[in-house]
Design a protein around this motif. Structure first.
Motif, PDB file in Angstrom:
ATOM      1  N   TYR A  84       0.793  -1.185   0.077  1.00 35.43           N
ATOM      2  CA  TYR A  84       0.169  -0.042  -0.160  1.00 35.43           C
ATOM      3  C   TYR A  84       0.671   1.177   0.124  1.00 35.43           C
ATOM      4  O   TYR A  84       0.434   2.379  -0.454  1.00 35.43           O
ATOM      5  CB  TYR A  84      -0.959  -0.064   1.236  1.00 35.43           C
ATOM      6  CG  TYR A  84      -0.168   0.204   2.668  1.00 35.43           C
ATOM      7  CD1 TYR A  84      -0.054   1.298   3.050  1.00 35.43           C
ATOM      8  CD2 TYR A  84       0.341  -0.892   3.190  1.00 35.43           C
ATOM      9  CE1 TYR A  84       0.371   1.582   4.312  1.00 35.43           C
ATOM     10  CE2 TYR A  84       0.859  -0.817   4.460  1.00 35.43           C
ATOM     11  CZ  TYR A  84       0.987   0.354   4.927  1.00 35.43           C
ATOM     12  OH  TYR A  84       1.656   0.734   6.283  1.00 35.43           O
ATOM     13  N   ASP A  85       2.026   1.259   0.463  1.00 38.87           N
ATOM     14  CA  ASP A  85       2.894   2.280   0.552  1.00 38.87           C
ATOM     15  C   ASP A  85       3.896   2.370  -0.352  1.00 38.87           C
ATOM     16  O   ASP A  85       5.186   2.863  -0.029  1.00 38.87           O
ATOM     17  CB  ASP A  85       3.374   2.414   1.917  1.00 38.87           C
ATOM     18  CG  ASP A  85       4.392   1.346   2.534  1.00 38.87           C
ATOM     19  OD1 ASP A  85       4.267   0.383   1.749  1.00 38.87           O
ATOM     20  OD2 ASP A  85       5.002   1.627   3.467  1.00 38.87           O
ATOM     21  N   TYR A  86       3.841   1.763  -1.842  1.00 34.75           N
ATOM     22  CA  TYR A  86       4.928   1.844  -2.660  1.00 34.75           C
ATOM     23  C   TYR A  86       5.544   3.021  -2.879  1.00 34.75           C
ATOM     24  O   TYR A  86       6.732   3.167  -2.978  1.00 34.75           O
ATOM     25  CB  TYR A  86       4.443   1.245  -3.853  1.00 34.75           C
ATOM     26  CG  TYR A  86       5.332   1.145  -5.082  1.00 34.75           C
ATOM     27  CD1 TYR A  86       6.587  -0.021  -4.830  1.00 34.75           C
ATOM     28  CD2 TYR A  86       5.314   1.775  -5.831  1.00 34.75           C
ATOM     29  CE1 TYR A  86       7.535  -0.080  -5.420  1.00 34.75           C
ATOM     30  CE2 TYR A  86       6.377   1.563  -7.032  1.00 34.75           C
ATOM     31  CZ  TYR A  86       7.365   0.664  -6.928  1.00 34.75           C
ATOM     32  OH  TYR A  86       8.550   0.524  -7.764  1.00 34.75           O
ATOM     33  N   PHE A  87       4.872   4.298  -3.126  1.00 28.59           N
ATOM     34  CA  PHE A  87       5.357   5.536  -3.335  1.00 28.59           C
ATOM     35  C   PHE A  87       6.278   6.171  -2.391  1.00 28.59           C
ATOM     36  O   PHE A  87       7.226   6.467  -2.501  1.00 28.59           O
ATOM     37  CB  PHE A  87       4.214   6.580  -3.792  1.00 28.59           C
ATOM     38  CG  PHE A  87       3.134   6.260  -5.085  1.00 28.59           C
ATOM     39  CD1 PHE A  87       3.991   5.411  -5.930  1.00 28.59           C
ATOM     40  CD2 PHE A  87       2.269   6.590  -5.147  1.00 28.59           C
ATOM     41  CE1 PHE A  87       2.902   4.845  -6.985  1.00 28.59           C
ATOM     42  CE2 PHE A  87       1.346   6.289  -6.329  1.00 28.59           C
ATOM     43  CZ  PHE A  87       1.971   5.492  -7.292  1.00 28.59           C
ATOM     44  N   ARG A  88       5.904   5.845  -1.110  1.00 33.16           N
ATOM     45  CA  ARG A  88       6.720   6.138  -0.007  1.00 33.16           C
ATOM     46  C   ARG A  88       7.854   5.654   0.109  1.00 33.16           C
ATOM     47  O   ARG A  88       9.077   6.271   0.193  1.00 33.16           O
ATOM     48  CB  ARG A  88       5.842   6.038   1.494  1.00 33.16           C
ATOM     49  CG  ARG A  88       6.547   6.555   2.725  1.00 33.16           C
ATOM     50  CD  ARG A  88       6.148   6.353   3.944  1.00 33.16           C
ATOM     51  NE  ARG A  88       5.799   5.032   4.210  1.00 33.16           N
ATOM     52  CZ  ARG A  88       7.039   4.014   4.300  1.00 33.16           C
ATOM     53  NH1 ARG A  88       8.260   4.511   4.551  1.00 33.16           N
ATOM     54  NH2 ARG A  88       6.629   2.657   4.527  1.00 33.16           N
ATOM     55  N   ARG A  89       7.873   4.403  -0.026  1.00 39.04           N
ATOM     56  CA  ARG A  89       9.003   3.503   0.015  1.00 39.04           C
ATOM     57  C   ARG A  89      10.158   3.800  -1.019  1.00 39.04           C
ATOM     58  O   ARG A  89      11.250   3.814  -0.742  1.00 39.04           O
ATOM     59  CB  ARG A  89       8.738   1.924  -0.293  1.00 39.04           C
ATOM     60  CG  ARG A  89       8.110   1.262   0.626  1.00 39.04           C
ATOM     61  CD  ARG A  89       7.647  -0.101   0.411  1.00 39.04           C
ATOM     62  NE  ARG A  89       6.814  -0.987   1.374  1.00 39.04           N
ATOM     63  CZ  ARG A  89       6.973  -2.136   1.757  1.00 39.04           C
ATOM     64  NH1 ARG A  89       7.920  -2.771   1.228  1.00 39.04           N
ATOM     65  NH2 ARG A  89       6.462  -2.654   2.638  1.00 39.04           N
ATOM     66  N   MET A  90       9.361   4.088  -2.086  1.00 37.62           N
ATOM     67  CA  MET A  90      10.393   4.416  -3.303  1.00 37.62           C
ATOM     68  C   MET A  90      11.210   5.807  -3.259  1.00 37.62           C
ATOM     69  O   MET A  90      12.264   6.090  -4.033  1.00 37.62           O
ATOM     70  CB  MET A  90       9.741   4.009  -4.770  1.00 37.62           C
ATOM     71  CG  MET A  90       9.452   2.491  -4.776  1.00 37.62           C
ATOM     72  SD  MET A  90      10.945   1.406  -4.284  1.00 37.62           S
ATOM     73  CE  MET A  90      12.076   1.974  -5.578  1.00 37.62           C
ATOM     74  N   GLY A  91      10.133   6.730  -2.892  1.00 41.64           N
ATOM     75  CA  GLY A  91      10.823   8.067  -2.664  1.00 41.64           C
ATOM     76  C   GLY A  91      10.762   8.702  -4.129  1.00 41.64           C
ATOM     77  O   GLY A  91      11.474   9.627  -4.303  1.00 41.64           O
TER      78      GLY A  91
END
Length: 91
Positions: A84-91
């Protein structure tokens, strides 16, 4: 930035992203040198219990499984099922 670092070859750019997704990713964008994760792959694979019989036997599933197996628990990598937090993980 190190002399051998080249943004064109060292950052993968997907073939197509709809505008809403680009805008969502830009909310979490960080300079490359500040990112904790440099390689990421999260998505469907044959490991998913909801994956159908034919998908599990497809070349796509095999490639995705190999990517996940290779990058699983490697330093500065994030690989596995959809998150669910892919964008946060990848920055």
């Amino acid at each position: 930035i190190m002399s051998w670092f080249n943004l064109w070859k060292d950052v993968m750019i997907p073939g197509y992203l709809p505008a809403w997704r680009v805008n969502a990713m830009l909310q979490f964008n960080q300079p490359v040198m500040q990112r904790n994760i440099l390689v990421g792959f999260h998505g469907h694979s044959s490991r998913n219990p909801k994956a159908g019989h034919w998908y599990k036997r497809s070349p796509i599933a095999e490639v995705r499984d190999r990517i996940i197996n290779y990058f699983w628990n490697k330093t500065r990598c994030s690989a596995g099922p959809a998150v669910y937090d892919y964008f946060r993980r990848m920055g």
